[in-house]
Design a protein around this motif. Structure first.
Motif, PDB file in Angstrom:
ATOM      1  N   ALA A 220       0.837  -1.196   0.000  1.00 42.96           N
ATOM      2  CA  ALA A 220       0.000   0.000   0.000  1.00 42.96           C
ATOM      3  C   ALA A 220       0.875   1.249   0.000  1.00 42.96           C
ATOM      4  N   THR A 221       0.444   2.265  -0.711  1.00 48.15           N
ATOM      5  CA  THR A 221       1.127   3.554  -0.744  1.00 48.15           C
ATOM      6  C   THR A 221       0.173   4.625  -0.238  1.00 48.15           C
ATOM      7  N   GLN A 222       0.659   5.871  -0.270  1.00 51.55           N
ATOM      8  CA  GLN A 222      -0.181   6.956   0.211  1.00 51.55           C
ATOM      9  C   GLN A 222      -1.376   7.204  -0.705  1.00 51.55           C
ATOM     10  N   THR A 223      -1.249   6.843  -1.952  1.00 52.45           N
ATOM     11  CA  THR A 223      -2.323   7.119  -2.917  1.00 52.45           C
ATOM     12  C   THR A 223      -3.017   5.872  -3.430  1.00 52.45           C
ATOM     13  N   HIS A 224      -2.448   4.690  -3.182  1.00 61.09           N
ATOM     14  CA  HIS A 224      -3.026   3.468  -3.709  1.00 61.09           C
ATOM     15  C   HIS A 224      -3.070   2.409  -2.615  1.00 61.09           C
ATOM     16  N   SER A 225      -4.193   1.710  -2.569  1.00 59.06           N
ATOM     17  CA  SER A 225      -4.358   0.624  -1.606  1.00 59.06           C
ATOM     18  C   SER A 225      -3.729  -0.650  -2.150  1.00 59.06           C
ATOM     19  N   ALA A 226      -3.371  -1.519  -1.229  1.00 59.44           N
ATOM     20  CA  ALA A 226      -2.827  -2.815  -1.627  1.00 59.44           C
ATOM     21  C   ALA A 226      -3.941  -3.666  -2.239  1.00 59.44           C
ATOM     22  N   THR A 227      -3.603  -4.395  -3.261  1.00 59.72           N
ATOM     23  CA  THR A 227      -4.587  -5.231  -3.945  1.00 59.72           C
ATOM     24  C   THR A 227      -3.887  -6.414  -4.588  1.00 59.72           C
TER      25      THR A 227
END
Length: 1533
Positions: A220-227
């Motif tokens: 996970a990043t600040q702008t994108h969730s882990a998937t």
């Protein structure tokens, strides 16, 4: 997840090599050097041969050949090479002789068979290349194709074998290069294959040091969730920059199922404690979703330190071992080579409950898939249109465009099924059905458990005929319900109770297991026949009942307390007891002995009896019960009693009992010719105690002769406990009462004075009545003729058993005169069809010169002295003449040995009232059995109201006064005669009333008003509302909308005495009612017969309600403030009872047995959940139907109730998993052993499975569910039908020769099943053969009808040839090629027209793309140097990597670990039988298996065991590599 989708490798079985899974080799150069040798070893195994029963390869269009070779070369190119090769081969032959040249030319023109096939295949390819592919289909319009289901015929549901890792999958997982880790499947586009190599492969192969690194999408990043999903960018981002690349728009979603990055994977093998290691990725699996397809990529895992099993990441066994929160994240149900998204499975099951089966779901999916494709295609074309239009407009100073850099052509988007394009795919109906079957069968135990935990407050049994694929595979669908829920369902093959007993007993066992009491009441469409079945399963239904004799005002017959019942269970006791009896009739004594005789046997026993009962008139205080089933030979005293001429054996149907006993002990009884048998019925007729047309069962004889009532417990008579030692007390009492009743009837009849009987010596002019051959009813009246000669008679008269009578009144004109045969040539055999009828004899007779009409010959046993009571044939209310009994010799009460016939058997005793049988035989032929049923009929007939104000004549007869007395003081208000009730609506629907008769409507109105009583308080409330709101009285609303009344006013059925009196009164009023138009009476003979049967049922309490048993429950308050009620009475849904719409839902699905059972399983769950919601909450069930998920949520909410709220919502939910697993079975149940042995069927065993291996998957499933070696199915093959028609003729001839009117289908089925081979014929039942026999009779009738006009038909054949005019040319204008006709005028002006449709508009939109998108919103990510990576060309060989839908998903590489650098080689686990070397790999320095130097010998810390090849010293640590790094002499020297 269905177990059928498993792909783990049990035991130490080695998974197949890729040569088995992927028969084609990869393109040359695809194999890296580090696996090339290994690949050669693996490929040596060769492709596996397909199984014999697998479907042909040409049908495997979807999954079976999804993984294959590379796309073939151009069809034109191959054809050119083929032609060129043929010409080059033929060129050197030009110098040969002309004949040889001509031969070679002919050979070249035709070629060998293989060459012709190859040439045709190439021409077909050339046609496909030139023929325009229609947009709406993936099939070629010019090439014939097999249209059969092709998806999953080879998908046998077995476990999918996992691949042994990259070493066996054709390519390395090394990050060097962009070649994927798997071979290119046949039906995968090159762009998608490259996508897996450039995008997916780096994601799963990225390493951090020596360990694999998590894919970027897992972080996970600040702008994108882990998937776990890799989703390409939306099309708008590419089209906004005019990046018109179809491949970029058509990329599917990819699920990276890598659970080893989330948890520690432990081996799921039971008993193994090892940890799973990664063993290389598996090829991607295509999954079909609702509107698109996606792929799953996972790893294979290996238990190195434990059991050494292999598991793929999607293996059901491995998935079941994962934490539940992770299991639920897996979105698919896997088959052997494909899979469906769980959403598709849910849609299949939900749609199936709303009359849309798999075929409808497939159409829906096709709609969604193609609609998504068209949406993308239209977006693509709209962007292309805008690009082209903007190129034509000069660039404005205020707007920057890229038109100068846009190419003048754009790539083709392709069609839905284009292999190198969108490659859309929707599986077939067969595949969807198979996957839905697996899903339902996976949840079947949960559904059964949920059903078993429902507490039934009553039991209702209904029957429906179940036809599958238009053929009656099953005899009926029996449904057991309570007032709300479906509790049991069984698809039965026969009408025998044995098939329904096991499911009912399972329901009873579940009720006892979970602490429920027996239901207080049961309903059945046929309570008389189902009484024993229900009582055996639920003993409480027969407890504390009032004897049925009270209902008839009679005294029950019972064994006096002074009579002892003695069980003689040993030969010694038999000798001691019977020798004293036989001493009374010693030789020389004139004393004779009359012995009451009866026998009982297990219902499953085919030959012989279990016990016999004896009671001698000289010893009236003793009854002997002898268990002869325990004897191999009969004791001598018993033999003496059976064959002694001084012992007269009396019994009901005694002939059948002795027939079975004689076959059981043939060695001892075969030589005896006389047994001195007295048939009890014949003796009673002879003594004048019984009329010939009356029922002859023992209970009927007791009633007619003694005036008492004999209770016959069918549960005891029809059971398999007669041979259990010691004999149960209830069975002992039943047997003793039977033989006591036999002797009591004989003694009572013996007191009567025999009446006058008709004999050949009877004086002429004696008035007689002639009965039919079966003694069922009188057919004529007449007198004994003075002359005993007649013409055209079968035998001479007078004789010992025939006389000539003068008929003066014909009662039934169509009755057969069997002794008057038709003329020669018209007779069809010795049966009624070959005889004249009474009407024909009367028409042929000369004009009568006296009172007689004609003369005829009759048997004396069919003649009785004339009685005035026999003038009318209309059945009386008490003794209707409806039984059909076997004819016995009235003049021969003693039945000697010559009267026995092989095959005679004792049928079930007739009911105490023959009218009951007449009712139940036609219970299926009802006036209305629809959802509205009887109440709709009442409503229709009530539409004609009586005019108000009309006063009926004031006449109060004795009948009315009698009714008032009965109603005011009913004698049986608290008496319960039976707890097994008949649905009152089904009962009265059985009246065969004419709908058009003018008296039908008032009759039904009167019947309704007399059989139901309304709740007076509720009636007054409804009457008040009807007057205020509708301006109608209660009666007026009942006439216009009966449903409104019945839903708001409860009703009850009164006690039998009141109900019978009311019914008799209504029947008597309408008995002679005539139709004003036709003059026909309402009560025809058939209506009288049914009416009398209904009276008997009502008298025995089958309709009356029971106190303290509720028949209504509250169903809410309506808008008028009135209480609504839901009726629980009966099996019909006339008043809302549980009678489902199974066949309305599934009748059009054309389902096979397996699909039928699964449909019933899901329907039961849906029906019961809806009933549960309505019952407890008065609401519709608007939630999903996954019972496992609901159970789990309810359990966790209750278990964690101290931590989380929400458990109250599941307060009334019963979590089935908390209770013991039920043993109930639904649908197709095990075929009973008694019927299996009777029909000569073998049980299902491992040996039978090997003996009959060539069964289809459906047939194999069916035989396992039936517990038989072969399934029971109708004749479906040509050989089976031919065998049927051959044998049915034989059995018809046998029946005709034995003077029987019916074919013995039981013997027919036994012979059929003994010779069944599993290929051409499987097992069959007599019911199925009988149904086919009717079709055979129809075919025979057609042939016979054709024979009657044979000459005319022959002339038609000649005229047919003449009209065919084969020598004349066929009109050419009748045939043409299919063409598309376009309009010739009316074209719209799209330039100057006033209105332009959106579909034709070419206007430039006001909004336009942002120029900066070129730099900031690239469809694919930029490289580390900042240079943009070409978006549309990202799948080309020039790209080193590719981005995902967002910068956060770009693979992050650690320093010095670029993808361009090859990673260190990781050890792969290869099965031992496909390894290059036969032993486990060891360290080259120390020779140990577990050494750290396996991959790098510099890490080995042990002393070398191999001397250096240069210095020949053991302490040289570098010598293991051949001396190249020798530490003593110098490296490389």
């Amino acid at each position: 997840m269905p177990a059928a989708a498993a792909n783990d490798n049990p035991g130490n079985a080695v998974p197949p090599t890729d040569a088995q899974e992927y028969p084609e080799s990869p393109p040359e150069g695809c194999l890296p050097s580090d696996v090339s040798n290994q690949e050669k070893v693996l490929s040596s195994a060769g492709p596996s041969e397909p199984a014999q029963d697998e479907k042909p390869a040409e049908a495997d269009d979807e999954y079976e050949h999804f993984y294959g070779s590379d796309p073939p070369a151009s069809a034109f190119h191959e054809l050119d090479k083929f032609v060129e090769a043929r010409y080059s081969d033929a060129a050197p032959q030009s110098t040969q002789s002309a004949s040889e040249g001509q031969s070679e030319a002919s050979k070249f023109a035709w070629g060998t068979v293989e060459e012709q096939a190859r040439r045709k295949e190439m021409l077909d390819k050339a046609v496909r290349a030139t023929q325009a592919q229609p947009f709406f289909s993936t099939k070629s319009p010019t090439i014939d194709r097999d249209e059969g289901d092709s998806d999953d015929e080879g998908d046998d549901g077995g476990e999918e074998t996992a691949l042994p890792g990259p070493g066996a999958s054709g390519a390395s997982l090394s990050t060097a290069g962009t070649h994927p880790w798997f071979r290119k499947p046949k039906n995968m586009s090159a762009s998608l294959y490259t996508y897996f190599g450039k995008v997916v492969k780096p994601m799963i192969s990225c390493k951090e040091g020596k360990f694999l690194k998590r894919p970027p999408s897992y972080e996970a990043t600040q702008t994108h969730s882990a998937t776990m999903w890799l989703t390409p960018s939306d099309a708008v981002f590419s089209l906004a920059r005019y990046r018109l690349d179809p491949n970029g728009l058509q990329m599917p979603d990819v699920l990276l199922w890598l659970p080893h990055f989330l948890i520690t994977l432990c081996c799921p093998t039971p008993g193994c404690t090892g940890t799973l290691e990664k063993n290389g990725p598996t090829p991607p699996r295509r999954i079909v979703d609702l509107d698109k397809n996606f792929y799953i990529v996972t790893w294979q895992y290996y238990c190195r330190d434990g059991c050494r099993h292999y598991y793929s990441g999607w293996s059901p066994t491995l998935l079941a071992s994962l934490p539940r929160w992770l299991q639920l994240a897996f979105p698919a149900v896997i088959s052997r080579k494909g899979g469906l998204a769980r959403r598709v499975i849910t849609l299949l099951r939900a749609s199936n409950q709303h009359k849309m089966g798999p075929s409808g779901v497939r159409d829906l999916m096709l709609e969604l898939h193609t609609l998504r494709f068209s949406t993308l295609q239209l977006q693509y074309l709209e962007a292309g249109l805008e690009m082209a239009l903007r190129q034509e407009i000069s660039t404005s100073t205020s707007q920057q465009t890229l038109h100068s850099f846009i190419p003048t052509t754009i790539p083709d988007f392709g069609n839905f099924g284009s292999l190198e394009g969108y490659n859309g795919f929707v599986p077939s109906v067969q595949y969807l059905t198979t996957m839905m079957n697996r899903a339902i069968e996976h949840d079947e135990l949960t559904a059964n458990q949920h059903t078993a935990l429902l507490a039934p407050d009553q039991i209702a049994i209904t029957k429906h005929i179940a036809k599958v694929q238009g053929v009656s595979i099953f005899g009926a669908l029996w449904t057991c319900m309570d007032s709300r829920y479906i509790r049991a369902q069984a698809l039965t093959l026969t009408k025998a109770h044995d098939e329904r007993l096991e499911p009912l007993m399972a329901v009873a066992q579940s009720m006892h297991r979970y602490g429920y009491d027996d239901p207080p009441i049961a309903f059945s469409d046929d309570p008389v026949k189902d009484k024993s079945l229900l009582s055996a399963a639920f003993p409480g239904l027969s407890a504390n009942l009032t004897p049925m004799a009270v209902a008839y005002g009679r005294e029950p017959l019972s064994v006096p307390t002074s009579v002892r019942t003695i069980l003689l269970d040993s030969p010694t006791l038999v000798e001691a007891a019977l020798s004293s009896l036989m001493n009374l009739i010693e030789d020389g004594s004139s004393t004779s002995l009359v012995v009451g005789f009866d026998a009982e046997w297990n219902i499953s026993r085919g030959v012989g009896v279990s016990v016999i009962q004896l009671m001698a008139d000289l010893h009236p205080d003793e009854i002997f019960i002898i268990p002869v089933h325990r004897y191999t030979v009969l004791p001598p005293s018993l033999i003496q009693l059976l064959v002694s001429p001084k012992v007269y054996k009396v019994g009901s149907a005694i002939k059948a009992d002795f027939t079975r006993l004689k076959k059981q002990f043939a060695a001892q009884l075969a030589g005896h010719t006389a047994f001195n048998l007295i048939d009890l019925k014949e003796y009673c007729i002879r003594q004048g105690a019984l009329e010939r047309n009356r029922a002859g069962s023992l209970d009927a004889l007791v009633e007619s002769v003694t005036g008492k009532h004999l209770f016959k417990d069918d549960g005891a008579r029809r059971c398999d406990d007669w041979e259990i030692h010691p004999l149960r007390n209830d069975l002992r009492d039943y047997a003793a009462l039977d033989v006591y009743a036999t002797l009591a009837v004989f003694q009572e009849a013996h007191k009567r004075t025999p009446p006058l009987r008709i004999t050949p010596q009877t004086p002429p002019s004696t008035q007689v009545t002639l009965f039919s051959d079966d003694d069922a009813f009188p057919i004529a009246h007449g007198t004994i003729s003075e002359t005993q000669t007649a013409r055209g008679i079968r035998v001479k008269v007078p004789s010992n058993n025939r006389v000539v009578i003068a008929v003066n009144q014909v009662l039934i004109p169509g009755a057969a005169a069997t002794l008057h045969p038709l003329p020669k040539g018209r007779s069809t055999g010795h049966n009624k069809v070959g005889s004249y009828s009474l009407q024909q004899l009367q028409s042929m007779a000369p004009a009568p010169n006296s009172e007689s009409l004609f003369l005829m010959v009759a048997r004396v046993e069919h003649l009785v002295p004339y009685k005035s009571s026999l003038v009318s044939i209309t059945p009386s209310a008490k003794h209707p003449s409806t039984s059909t009994l076997n004819t016995l010799n009235a003049g021969m009460p003693f039945l000697d040995e010559d009267t026995f016939e092989d095959g005679d058997s004792m049928d079930l005793a007739l009911s105490s009232s023959s009218t009951l049988d007449s009712l139940t035989l036609n219970s299926d032929q009802q006036i209305g059995d629809s959802e509205s049923g009887m109440m709709d009929m009442f409503q229709a007939y009530s539409a004609v109201e009586r005019p108000e104000g009309v006063v009926e004549p004031a006449r109060i007869s004795d009948t009315i006064r009698h009714l008032e007395e009965i109603i005011s003081k009913p004698a049986d208000s608290n008496l319960i005669f039976t707890r097994i009730k008949k649905d009152i609506f089904h009962g009265f629907n059985s009246l065969p009333l004419s709908r058009s008769h003018g008296a039908t409507a008032p009759f039904l109105r009167a019947l309704r008003d007399h059989m139901f009583r309304y709740d007076e308080e509720a009636r007054q409330q409804v009457d008040k509302v009807c007057r205020e709101k509708f301006g109608l009285t209660f009666e007026g609303m009942l006439a216009r909308n009966s449903r409104f009344i019945t839903e708001r006013v409860p009703r009850f059925v009164p006690a039998p005495s009141i109900l019978v009196a009311a019914m008799e009164h209504v029947f008597s009023v309408f008995e002679n009612a005539k139709d004003a138009k036709t003059g026909e009476v309402l009560f025809t003979p058939s209506v009288c017969e049914k009416a009398n049967a209904l009276l008997d049922l009502a008298r025995q309490g089958y309709f009356s309600d029971i106190e303290d048993v509720p028949m209504y429950e509250k169903a809410g308050i309506d808008k008028y403030g009135l209480q609504k009620w839901r009726c629980l009475r009966g099996t019909n849904n006339v008043e809302g009872g549980p009678h489902g719409d199974i066949y309305r839902k599934f009748g059009a699905l054309n389902a096979g047995p397996q699909f039928t059972v699964n449909c019933l399983t899901d329907h039961r769950t849906w029906y019961n959940l809806q009933a549960w919601a309505l019952h407890l909450f008065g609401l519709d069930y608007e939630y999903h139907h996954d019972l496992s998920m609901i159970n789990r949520v309810a359990f966790l909410l209750n278990f964690l109730s101290d931590m989380i709220s929400g458990a109250s919502a599941y307060r009334d939910w019963i979590t089935g998993d908390l209770y013991e697993q039920t043993s109930e079975g639904f649908g197709v149940c095990i075929f009973p052993d008694s019927l299996r042995a009777r029909y000569c069927m073998e049980p299902f065993t491992e040996q039978s499975e090997l003996r009959y291996p060539k069964l289809s998957r459906g047939d194999n499933w069916l035989r396992k569910r039936q517990g038989l070696a072969l399934p029971v199915l109708p004749p479906t093959t040509l050989a089976a039908r031919q065998y049927f028609f051959e044998k049915v003729r034989h059995f018809t001839e046998v029946a005709s020769a034995n003077r029987r009117t019916k074919v013995d289908f039981v013997t027919f089925s036994q012979e059929w099943n003994r010779t069944a081979d599993g290929e051409q014929r499987v097992y069959i039942t007599p019911e199925v053969l009988s149904a086919y026999g009717k079709s055979w009779e129809k075919a025979n009738n057609i042939r016979a009808s054709e024979d009657l006009i044979y000459a005319e038909l022959e002339s038609l054949k000649t005229s047919k040839r003449i009209f065919a005019a084969g020598d004349q040319p066929f009109p050419p204008h009748l045939t043409t090629q299919p063409t598309q006709h376009e309009p010739l005028q009316g074209v719209r002006d799209i330039v100057d027209g006033p209105v332009i449709p959106d579909a034709l508009s070419i206007a430039i939109p006001i909004s336009h793309p942002i120029p900066s998108l070129t730099q900031s919103h690239s469809l694919f990510h930029t490289s580390q140097s900042g240079e943009p990576i070409a978006g549309p060309s990202m799948l080309s060989a020039s790209s080193s990597t590719a981005s995902l839908s967002s910068p956060g998903l770009q693979p992050s590489m650690s320093e010095g670990n670029d993808l361009s650098e090859p990673a260190k080689k990781r050890r792969r686990v290869i099965p031992s039988d496909v390894r290059k070397y036969g032993k486990i790999r060891t360290c080259r320095r120390c020779g140990k298996e577990g050494c750290n130097g396996l991959n790098n010998i510099d890490r080995c810390l042990e002393n070398p065991k191999v001397p250096c090849r240069k210095c020949h010293r053991l302490d040289c640590r570098g010598g293991a590599d051949g001396g190249k790094n020798c530490s003593h002499i110098g490296r490389g020297n």
